[in-house]
Design a protein around this motif. Structure first.
Motif, mmCIF file in Angstrom:
data_model
loop_
_atom_site.group_PDB
_atom_site.id
_atom_site.type_symbol
_atom_site.label_atom_id
_atom_site.label_comp_id
_atom_site.label_asym_id
_atom_site.label_seq_id
_atom_site.Cartn_x
_atom_site.Cartn_y
_atom_site.Cartn_z
ATOM 1 N N ARG A 1 0.834 -1.204 0.000
ATOM 2 C CA ARG A 1 0.000 0.000 0.000
ATOM 3 C C ARG A 1 0.875 1.263 0.000
ATOM 4 O O ARG A 1 0.556 2.250 -0.669
ATOM 5 C CB ARG A 1 -0.927 -0.013 1.215
ATOM 6 C CG ARG A 1 -2.025 -1.067 1.135
ATOM 7 C CD ARG A 1 -2.816 -1.132 2.436
ATOM 8 N NE ARG A 1 -3.574 0.076 2.664
ATOM 9 C CZ ARG A 1 -4.803 0.300 2.215
ATOM 10 N NH1 ARG A 1 -5.423 -0.633 1.497
ATOM 11 N NH2 ARG A 1 -5.434 1.429 2.467
ATOM 12 N N GLN B 1 1.248 4.506 -3.073
ATOM 13 C CA GLN B 1 0.855 5.877 -2.774
ATOM 14 C C GLN B 1 1.263 6.880 -3.863
ATOM 15 O O GLN B 1 0.453 7.731 -4.247
ATOM 16 C CB GLN B 1 1.422 6.301 -1.415
ATOM 17 C CG GLN B 1 0.770 5.646 -0.217
ATOM 18 C CD GLN B 1 -0.703 5.968 -0.089
ATOM 19 O OE1 GLN B 1 -1.143 7.073 -0.424
ATOM 20 N NE2 GLN B 1 -1.470 5.009 0.396
ATOM 21 N N LEU C 1 -1.022 6.485 -6.747
ATOM 22 C CA LEU C 1 -2.349 6.964 -6.362
ATOM 23 C C LEU C 1 -2.440 8.482 -6.496
ATOM 24 O O LEU C 1 -3.403 9.012 -7.073
ATOM 25 C CB LEU C 1 -2.640 6.539 -4.917
ATOM 26 C CG LEU C 1 -3.935 7.065 -4.289
ATOM 27 C CD1 LEU C 1 -5.153 6.460 -4.976
ATOM 28 C CD2 LEU C 1 -3.969 6.750 -2.799
ATOM 29 N N ARG D 1 -4.816 10.693 -9.183
ATOM 30 C CA ARG D 1 -5.758 11.705 -8.695
ATOM 31 C C ARG D 1 -5.430 13.079 -9.254
ATOM 32 O O ARG D 1 -6.322 13.888 -9.504
ATOM 33 C CB ARG D 1 -5.728 11.733 -7.166
ATOM 34 C CG ARG D 1 -6.426 10.534 -6.531
ATOM 35 C CD ARG D 1 -6.362 10.580 -5.025
ATOM 36 N NE ARG D 1 -7.133 9.483 -4.426
ATOM 37 C CZ ARG D 1 -7.179 9.239 -3.126
ATOM 38 N NH1 ARG D 1 -6.499 9.993 -2.276
ATOM 39 N NH2 ARG D 1 -7.909 8.234 -2.667
ATOM 40 N N ILE E 1 -10.591 8.989 -10.745
ATOM 41 C CA ILE E 1 -11.031 8.467 -9.453
ATOM 42 C C ILE E 1 -10.131 7.285 -9.115
ATOM 43 O O ILE E 1 -10.132 6.276 -9.810
ATOM 44 C CB ILE E 1 -12.504 8.019 -9.512
ATOM 45 C CG1 ILE E 1 -13.398 9.198 -9.881
ATOM 46 C CG2 ILE E 1 -12.935 7.414 -8.184
ATOM 47 C CD1 ILE E 1 -14.828 8.805 -10.176
ATOM 48 N N TYR F 1 -8.288 4.835 -5.863
ATOM 49 C CA TYR F 1 -8.222 4.439 -4.456
ATOM 50 C C TYR F 1 -7.539 3.081 -4.357
ATOM 51 O O TYR F 1 -7.432 2.343 -5.359
ATOM 52 C CB TYR F 1 -9.621 4.381 -3.821
ATOM 53 C CG TYR F 1 -10.585 3.471 -4.535
ATOM 54 C CD1 TYR F 1 -10.737 2.138 -4.170
ATOM 55 C CD2 TYR F 1 -11.380 3.958 -5.574
ATOM 56 C CE1 TYR F 1 -11.623 1.302 -4.829
ATOM 57 C CE2 TYR F 1 -12.269 3.129 -6.241
ATOM 58 C CZ TYR F 1 -12.396 1.810 -5.860
ATOM 59 O OH TYR F 1 -13.274 0.985 -6.512
ATOM 60 N N ILE F 2 -7.047 2.774 -3.154
ATOM 61 C CA ILE F 2 -6.368 1.503 -2.919
ATOM 62 C C ILE F 2 -7.344 0.558 -2.231
ATOM 63 O O ILE F 2 -7.871 0.867 -1.168
ATOM 64 C CB ILE F 2 -5.108 1.686 -2.057
ATOM 65 C CG1 ILE F 2 -4.109 2.598 -2.786
ATOM 66 C CG2 ILE F 2 -4.449 0.339 -1.748
ATOM 67 C CD1 ILE F 2 -2.878 2.933 -1.954
ATOM 68 N N LYS F 3 -7.581 -0.560 -2.860
ATOM 69 C CA LYS F 3 -8.452 -1.591 -2.294
ATOM 70 C C LYS F 3 -7.575 -2.767 -1.866
ATOM 71 O O LYS F 3 -7.048 -3.488 -2.691
ATOM 72 C CB LYS F 3 -9.491 -2.035 -3.320
ATOM 73 C CG LYS F 3 -10.528 -2.997 -2.760
ATOM 74 C CD LYS F 3 -11.594 -3.304 -3.792
ATOM 75 C CE LYS F 3 -12.653 -4.233 -3.211
ATOM 76 N NZ LYS F 3 -13.699 -4.565 -4.207
ATOM 77 N N LEU G 1 -4.313 -1.097 -6.644
ATOM 78 C CA LEU G 1 -4.722 0.256 -6.992
ATOM 79 C C LEU G 1 -5.867 0.188 -8.002
ATOM 80 O O LEU G 1 -5.730 -0.423 -9.063
ATOM 81 C CB LEU G 1 -3.546 1.043 -7.587
ATOM 82 C CG LEU G 1 -3.864 2.467 -8.064
ATOM 83 C CD1 LEU G 1 -4.268 3.347 -6.888
ATOM 84 C CD2 LEU G 1 -2.667 3.071 -8.788
#
Length: 244
Positions: free
Chosen positions: A159, A163, A166, A170, A175, A177-179, A183
């Motif tokens: 994670r 970053q 990510l 953005r 759109i 996000y990290i699930k 990513l």
């Protein structure tokens, strides 16, 4: 005589090279035949190891699925019961969520206690997923406390590594996000439509010059009409004076 010896030597050399090549091929074929089951077994072992890693990852995720980690709770309790009562009060006052003993599977501080250091995080394991979801939905209402999900060290590293990507996505207006440890990026169609509208010529920009042209034309017409009237009056005066 020497020519015959040279010819015989060349023939022997060619024959030896041929036999060496045939022997090498035969040896390689035997080696490959011996290695074939070993290679196949190694391939199967890799598949099994991969499947075991997936199962282990699933079990770890399942084990941590109802856990949350709470940061910022002052470390003043003397027992687990006191810690629970403190959390119970915080959830009720700041989130409006009731917490009972039957909701909690486990509760403990994480890491070694160091005097003078900041309070250790609290690992809270819940018996129901909906209670965990309820807390995560309202976690922004906390004042001096923040809540994170319980991830393994490997997942946390993944994670962190995601970053920069990510932030980049953005920044592009997507759109993102990290699930868990992946990513997820979705194109923001609203932002694209807005950008296209801004880039294209505005209809008002085209209408405004036309209005200005119409006003200028009408103004010129009024001026020309006044000039025409003046000229007409002047001509009438000249004709009248001529007749006199």
């Amino acid at each position: 005589m020497e020519g015959q010896f040279q010819l015989l030597f060349d023939k022997m050399k060619i024959e030896m090279q041929k036999q060496t090549a045939e022997l090498s091929n035969a040896i390689m074929e035997k080696i490959e035949e011996k290695l074939k089951p070993i290679v196949e077994e190694n391939k199967n072992l890799k598949i099994k190891v991969g499947n075991l890693e997936k199962k282990l990852d699933y079990l770890q995720r399942e084990k941590k699925s109802n856990n949350i980690i709470i940061h910022g709770i002052l470390e003043e309790e003397k027992s687990t019961l006191e810690l629970f009562e403190k959390l119970k009060k915080v959830f009720r006052n700041e989130l409006g969520i009731s917490m009972e003993e039957y909701d909690v599977k486990k509760i403990s501080r994480i890491g070694k206690s160091i005097k003078g250091d900041k309070p250790r995080p609290v690992l809270l394991g819940l018996n129901s997923a909906w209670k965990r979801t309820e807390i995560l939905k309202k976690k922004k209402n906390f004042k001096n406390i923040y809540v994170t999900e319980d991830y393994s060290k490997e997942t946390i590293e993944k994670r962190k590594a995601l970053q920069p990507k990510l932030a980049e996505e953005r920044k592009k207006g997507n759109i993102a996000y990290i699930k868990y440890d992946k990513l997820v990026v979705k194109e923001n169609t609203n932002a694209n439509d807005k950008r296209k509208r801004e880039d294209s010529n505005s209809p008002q920009a085209d209408i405004q010059p036309k209005k200005q042209q119409t006003l200028m034309a009408s103004k010129n017409n009024r001026v020309n009409a006044f000039d025409f009237m003046r000229r007409s009056n002047s001509l009438s005066t000249i004709i009248t004076e001529g007749k006199q």
